[in-house]
Design an enzyme around this catalytic site. Structure first.
Site, PDB file in Angstrom:
ATOM      1  N   CYS A  49      51.506  26.445  -5.581  1.00  0.00           N
ATOM      2  CA  CYS A  49      50.345  27.033  -5.144  1.00  0.00           C
ATOM      3  C   CYS A  49      49.135  26.501  -5.576  1.00  0.00           C
ATOM      4  O   CYS A  49      48.223  26.721  -4.839  1.00  0.00           O
ATOM      5  CB  CYS A  49      50.573  28.349  -6.434  1.00  0.00           C
ATOM      6  SG  CYS A  49      51.937  29.096  -6.660  1.00  0.00           S
ATOM      7  N   ASP A  50      48.993  25.766  -6.491  1.00  0.00           N
ATOM      8  CA  ASP A  50      47.447  25.106  -6.987  1.00  0.00           C
ATOM      9  C   ASP A  50      47.454  23.598  -6.694  1.00  0.00           C
ATOM     10  O   ASP A  50      46.489  23.244  -7.195  1.00  0.00           O
ATOM     11  CB  ASP A  50      47.409  25.437  -8.444  1.00  0.00           C
ATOM     12  CG  ASP A  50      47.150  27.165  -8.661  1.00  0.00           C
ATOM     13  OD1 ASP A  50      46.783  27.744  -7.503  1.00  0.00           O
ATOM     14  OD2 ASP A  50      47.631  27.675  -9.687  1.00  0.00           O
ATOM     15  N   CYS A  64      52.157  26.766 -11.521  1.00  0.00           N
ATOM     16  CA  CYS A  64      52.687  26.888 -10.267  1.00  0.00           C
ATOM     17  C   CYS A  64      51.941  25.574  -9.237  1.00  0.00           C
ATOM     18  O   CYS A  64      50.756  25.735  -8.930  1.00  0.00           O
ATOM     19  CB  CYS A  64      52.432  28.223  -9.478  1.00  0.00           C
ATOM     20  SG  CYS A  64      53.107  28.004  -7.666  1.00  0.00           S
TER      21      CYS A  64
END
Ligand code: FAD
Ligand code: NAP
Length: 313
Positions: free
Chosen positions: A139-140, A136
């Site tokens: 997300c990261d 992701c």
């Protein structure tokens, strides 16, 4: 919580399919109950710009899903933050158990559990998951400011993730097992013309390499598909974007599935092999897998559930 909740229609999943089913079932006065699952809003909450949702030239994925939730809720859909852990479909009313301890019984069920990211299955991928290996980018990606990054895959997700990661990374290498991309042409054009992105064609990820203490990624070994020649690439982050598999855990032993686990529905319908159980969205769609098609199937499922319930009366 160990209460039992009964509804005419239980919707499992809160992606575009689930929320659209919620809107339509509410407007049919079925007073649906929707269980959101572990990812409220579904896959679009893991992306940034969505450019193909009709009516919005561009909208952030999480914003679109907040809008859909608010719409379903405003129409009267009850939205519950729980995860269904088991589903009994062999007798009516159907029964679902929630992680919260609650039991949900329902006259009809709409399954909209969507899909989840696939992994390559390499031991080194598993070892560094959460420590440099991710599925992701939204997300990261932020953790890799000024670093070199590798993305694996050649579909829309891989290309979008590679483009997104250029906001943070000094260089993004896209490793793809073929020499042509599956992604939409407009995305391919953006990728191939981006100064920070270097494609590595005809290669597969062989191993993620890194340190044990502290656990962290230092690079990858990529293997040429035909020659077997190994190329080492330095990278602090590895983003695996090789597609998605249907989230069918609740029904894989009770409903007919095909094409790697997608729930089978009747032609031109969302009806499954069990009367009263309908399936919509990525859980059942191995072809299109888009937000708008998932929403369309959510609409169909609610209309079909309404008709089916009326026939039972
Ligand atoms: P999902 O969105 O997968 O949602 C599934 C829902 O089910 C989740 O809410 C989850 O919590 C819930 N759930 C799962 N298991 C349980 C359980 N046991 N109990 C309760 N709930 C459960 N499509 C586009 O059209 N345009 C785009 O720009 C686009 N970008 C994308 C970018 C990325 C990074 C990804 C991964 C996908 C993208 N897609 C895009 C595809 C799109 O997101 C999917 O087609 C769509 O979200 C599928 O909707 P769905 O409702 O079927 O399921
Ligand atoms: P996808 O379209 O199935 O593409 C998966 C990619 O990963 C393919 O390029 C595939 O290679 C590669 N791959 C698969 N298994 C592999 C393995 N074991 N090793 C190495 N490479 C592997 O999946 P996706 O990109 O996640 O997209 C899923 C769905 O969501 C699609 O329908 C897509 O259109 C949709 N989506 C849409 C958007 C958008 O509209 N902007 C954005 C994201 C996703 P091959 O090409 O060789 O098969």
């Amino acid at each position: 919580m160990s209460e039992t909740r009964h509804s005419k229609v239980l919707i499992i999943g809160s992606g575009p399919a689930g929320y659209t089913a919620g809107v339509y079932a509410s407007r049919a006065m079925l007073e649906p109950l929707l269980v959101q699952g572990i990812e409220p809003g579904g896959q679009l909450t893991t992306t940034t710009e969505v450019e193909n949702w009709p009516g919005n030239t561009e909208i952030q994925g999480p914003d679109l899903m907040v809008n859909m939730q608010a719409h379903a809720s405003a129409m009267g859909c009850e939205i519950v933050g729980d995860v269904i852990t088991s589903l009994k479909l062999d007798s009516r009313p159907f029964t679902a158990k929630g992680d919260s301890g609650a039991t949900y019984t329902a006259d009809a069920v709409i399954l909209a559990t969507g899909a989840r990211a696939k992994w390559l299955g390499l031991p080194s991928e598993e070892k560094f998951k959460g420590f440099g290996v991710s599925a992701c980018a939204t997300c990261d990606g932020f953790f890799y400011r000024g670093q070199e990054i590798v993305v694996i895959g050649g579909g829309n997700t891989a290309v979008e993730e590679a483009l997104f990661l250029t906001k943070f990374a000094s260089k993004v290498t896209l490793i793809h097992r073929r020499d042509t991309l599956r992604a939409e042409k407009i995305l391919q054009h953006r990728l191939l013309n981006h100064p920070k992105i270097v494609p590595l064609w005809n290669h597969a990820l062989d191993e993620v390499i890194g340190t044990d203490s502290p656990l962290g990624v230092e690079g990858v070994r990529a293997k040429h598909i035909e020659t077997g020649k190994i190329t080492e690439i330095a990278a602090k982050g590895v983003f695996v974007a090789i597609g998605h598999a249907p989230a069918n855990e609740l029904v894989k032993d009770t409903l007919e599935t095909h094409m790697g686990g997608y729930v089978v529905t009747k032609p031109d319908s969302t009806a499954t092999s069990i009367p009263g159980v309908f399936a919509a969205g990525d859980l059942t769609d191995h072809v299109f897998r888009q937000a708008v098609t998932s929403a369309g199937m959510g609409c169909m499922a609610a209309l079909e559930a309404e008709r089916w319930l009326a026939e039972q009366d």
